[in-house]
Design an enzyme around this catalytic site. Sequence first.
Site, PDB file in Angstrom:
ATOM      1  N   SER A 269       0.824  -1.201   0.000  1.00 46.96           N
ATOM      2  CA  SER A 269       0.000   0.000   0.000  1.00 46.96           C
ATOM      3  C   SER A 269       0.853   1.244   0.000  1.00 46.96           C
ATOM      4  O   SER A 269       2.063   1.203   0.155  1.00 46.96           O
ATOM      5  CB  SER A 269      -0.895   0.000   1.235  1.00 46.96           C
ATOM      6  OG  SER A 269      -0.123   0.285   2.377  1.00 46.96           O
TER       7      SER A 269
ATOM      8  N   GLY B 147      -0.477   1.871   4.369  1.00 45.90           N
ATOM      9  CA  GLY B 147      -0.810   0.896   5.370  1.00 45.90           C
ATOM     10  C   GLY B 147      -2.290   0.612   5.449  1.00 45.90           C
ATOM     11  O   GLY B 147      -2.707  -0.349   6.077  1.00 45.90           O
TER      12      GLY B 147
ATOM     13  N   ALA C 101       5.014   3.574   6.336  1.00 43.81           N
ATOM     14  CA  ALA C 101       3.944   3.899   5.398  1.00 43.81           C
ATOM     15  C   ALA C 101       3.028   2.710   5.137  1.00 43.81           C
ATOM     16  O   ALA C 101       1.820   2.879   4.972  1.00 43.81           O
ATOM     17  CB  ALA C 101       4.543   4.381   4.077  1.00 43.81           C
ATOM     18  N   GLU C 102       3.597   1.516   5.117  1.00 43.07           N
ATOM     19  CA  GLU C 102       2.816   0.335   4.772  1.00 43.07           C
ATOM     20  C   GLU C 102       1.972  -0.187   5.933  1.00 43.07           C
ATOM     21  O   GLU C 102       0.803  -0.503   5.765  1.00 43.07           O
ATOM     22  CB  GLU C 102       3.750  -0.793   4.294  1.00 43.07           C
ATOM     23  CG  GLU C 102       4.513  -0.483   3.012  1.00 43.07           C
ATOM     24  CD  GLU C 102       3.613  -0.414   1.790  1.00 43.07           C
ATOM     25  OE1 GLU C 102       2.458  -0.890   1.875  1.00 43.07           O
ATOM     26  OE2 GLU C 102       4.058   0.126   0.761  1.00 43.07           O
ATOM     27  N   SER C 103       2.558  -0.300   7.114  1.00 43.66           N
ATOM     28  CA  SER C 103       1.864  -0.983   8.214  1.00 43.66           C
ATOM     29  C   SER C 103       1.907  -0.235   9.535  1.00 43.66           C
ATOM     30  O   SER C 103       1.302  -0.688  10.508  1.00 43.66           O
ATOM     31  CB  SER C 103       2.472  -2.370   8.429  1.00 43.66           C
ATOM     32  OG  SER C 103       3.812  -2.258   8.922  1.00 43.66           O
TER      33      SER C 103
END
Length: 345
Positions: free
Chosen positions: A2, A5, A82-84
């Site tokens: 993503s 996240g 940023a992702e999780s």
Amino acid sequence: MSNGGGSTTSWVVGGCVAAVMMPVVLMVGVSGGGQADAEEQGGVGGGLKNGQVPAEYVPWVLKAGSMCDIIKPAVIAAQIEAESGWNPNAQSPVGAEGLSQFMPGTWKTWGRDDDGNGRISPYDPGDAIMAQGRYDCALAKQVQGYKDRGQASGDTLDLALAAYNAGPGAVRQYGGIPPYKETQDYVVRIKSLIAKYESVDDPPGKLPPGKQMAMPLAGNPPVTSPYGWRMHPTLGVRKLHTGTDFGVAAGTPVLAARDGVVTFAGWTNGYGNRVVISHGTIDGDQISTTYNHMLAGLNVKAGDHVKVGQRVGPVGSTGYSTGAHLHFEVMQNGKYVDPAPWLGL
């Protein structure tokens, strides 16, 4: 993966396409199974700022960030945030999993049992972070190939991040960062987060011989707009351009032009993210410099004492700006003056 996240649409597009289109890439070996080498924990300053990465992940981030020259530990850390948001059990509505938000199809290509616990799982932080490093480096190699063949242009890290978000095919199709707002925002966000995690261990700087200030950027950056009267590019009125613009890529480190004390570090509507440094009295005049339009993640705060050449933040395009650049100003007794003589331009 993503771009924040939450929504993983870009990972469905980027990651899965990448898994299909990725050519055979030689992976950089990482020594040993099981836990990351303990001695790397002690070297947090070798790429990571102390206290920003959760302690249990530091060895893996350092190891994943040592696989290739382009992908540094701070890049790995910025992407994980940023992702999780550093949640190893994160799941997205479209099926992305774990700390690095891998889609199942992409995980089959890049996942390994890096932590040596007998399973290959995107929910195992060691496995996820190392797979992320392998995938990032493969993308960096692929987009560099595009550049070498004249199929794309731009900063290799920017292109790799764009490929991570939108797929390498989109980078090749558009000859650079694709014109997708989501992808462009993703690249800017990761570049802005890098400063949060990157260790700032700049070597002691010094003023160039015969000059009163050092360049606020490394090397010989191009001047895209000098001090003087001009038509303002966003306001559309004739206005004094109160500084010198240097056109360089977003994320490029901005450096203090002289020793001083930070008097302001934060947001203003026109200048975006701004830093002001007071250099005290020089030849009887009060002198300050300002550094403007930077990305979020400034490296200094008000009250900090800085040395010439010390990093103050990353180049950006915040505030009234039409593209990534540094707007650098010199103030003499409270009035803007031409920076060129101070820099020896």
